[in-house]
Design an enzyme around this catalytic site. Structure first.
Site, PDB file in Angstrom:
ATOM      1  N   LYS A   1      -2.357  -2.394  16.533  1.00 13.68           N
ATOM      2  CA  LYS A   1      -2.396  -0.930  16.334  1.00 13.68           C
ATOM      3  C   LYS A   1      -3.231  -0.053  17.403  1.00 13.68           C
ATOM      4  O   LYS A   1      -2.893   1.320  17.086  1.00 13.68           O
ATOM      5  CB  LYS A   1      -3.781  -1.025  15.115  1.00 13.68           C
TER       6      LYS A   1
ATOM      7  N   ILE B   1       0.541  -1.124  -0.010  1.00 14.30           N
ATOM      8  CA  ILE B   1      -0.153   0.343   0.039  1.00 14.30           C
ATOM      9  C   ILE B   1       0.758   0.701  -0.272  1.00 14.30           C
ATOM     10  O   ILE B   1       0.602   2.328  -0.977  1.00 14.30           O
ATOM     11  CB  ILE B   1      -0.745   0.104   1.263  1.00 14.30           C
TER      12      ILE B   1
END
EC number: 1.23.1.1
Length: 313
Positions: A138, A16
């Site tokens: 995260k 990405i």
């Protein structure tokens, strides 16, 4: 015209990250790409870095373990975007804590976008183990950012089309549509959100100078791409002019089948369970501390899954 922020992308040669680098350059931002010293041994990544340089990006060699060099790199830019790998085979999410410490010392960063680009970890506390490790790590990074009072935007971009639409979300590891039979999760009618990776890059860069996204989560929910697995399969069948044999698997059988799988396979299956059985991409309303990208930036002509799947015909 307002001056565009200088952007540093960490992990810019990844799946990405390269899309984010391209979008940053295309949208006119002074673009810097941080690369690790060991990358010079990888010919594919070296060629990609040279391509970015030809497009106008500035390359900065620095390790996340070299605090001072990292701080020096950060002082050259305004915005930091991390695209460090958070997948099954390469999981570096907690490496970003070193980046947080460097941002704190540099003191000049106006916005930090950590490596997210999937499901929102703050609403995934119920996630199955071991798939939950992605969301746990995260969340740790998010809390460190907030504790340090670093301005942020969290990008939740849901399903990458290359992995999910291209394979019709199959478990066999193939990234092309199946030609004869297809596995359907549950009844196949649970809605998910399928997003072209280049669009993820565009929306991400659009957000970095926008006060509306400051200290918020930005969800990417293209209305025409809010589709069930069965709807995506139907699109493929129409485009390919071929009907696939449908094999349905219940949630009970899906979970039971996980027991003898490897750790990595279990993580993948946990995430598929959250998406296609629980509907965790779309079973909630966007709250006051979040915002939706396609509404913010209607000028972006996002890729529909009808259009995306045409390349496989």
């Amino acid at each position: 015209m307002d001056k565009k922020s200088r952007v540093l992308i960490v992990g810019g040669t990844g799946y990405i990250g390269k899309r984010i680098v391209n979008a940053s350059i295309s949208l006119g931002h002074p673009t810097y790409v941080l690369f690790r010293p060991e990358v010079v041994s990888n010919i594919d990544k070296v060629q990609m870095l040279l391509y970015f340089k030809q497009l106008g990006a500035k390359l900065i060699e620095a390790s996340l373990d070299d605090h001072q060099r990292l701080v020096d790199a950060l002082k050259q830019v305004d915005v930091v975007i991390s695209a460090l790998a958070g997948g099954v085979l390469s999981h570096h999410i907690l490496e970003q804590l070193k980046l947080v410490e460097a941002i704190k010392e540099a003191g000049n960063i106006k916005r930090f976008l950590p490596s997210e680009f999937g499901m929102d970890p703050d609403i995934m506390e119920h996630a199955l183990q071991p798939g939950s490790i992605t969301f746990i790590d995260k969340r740790k990074v998010r809390r460190a950012i907030e504790a340090a009072s670093i301005p942020y935007t969290y990008v939740s971009s849901n399903m990458f089309a290359g992995y999910f639409a291209g394979s019709l979300a199959q478990l066999d590891g193939h990234m092309m549509p199946p030609r004869d039979k297809v596995l359907i999760y549950g009844d196949g009618n649970v809605k998910g959100i399928w997003v072209d990776e280049d669009d993820v890059g565009t929306y991400t860069i659009k957000s970095i100078d926008d006060p509306q996204t400051l200290n918020k989560t930005m969800y990417i929910r293209p209305p025409m791409n809010i589709l069930s697995q069965k709807e995506v399969i139907q699109i493929w069948e129409r485009l390919s002019e071929q009907n696939l044999d449908k094999i349905y698997i219940s949630s009970q059988d899906f979970l039971a089948d996980m027991k003898d799988k490897s750790y990595e396979e279990k993580i993948v299956r946990c995430h598929l369970y959250q998406i296609f059985f629980r509907g965790d991409l779309y079973n909630f309303e966007i709250g006051p501390n979040a915002i939706e990208a396609t509404k913010l930036y209607p000028e972006v002509k996002y890729v529909t899954m009808d259009s995306y799947l045409e390349r496989y015909v």
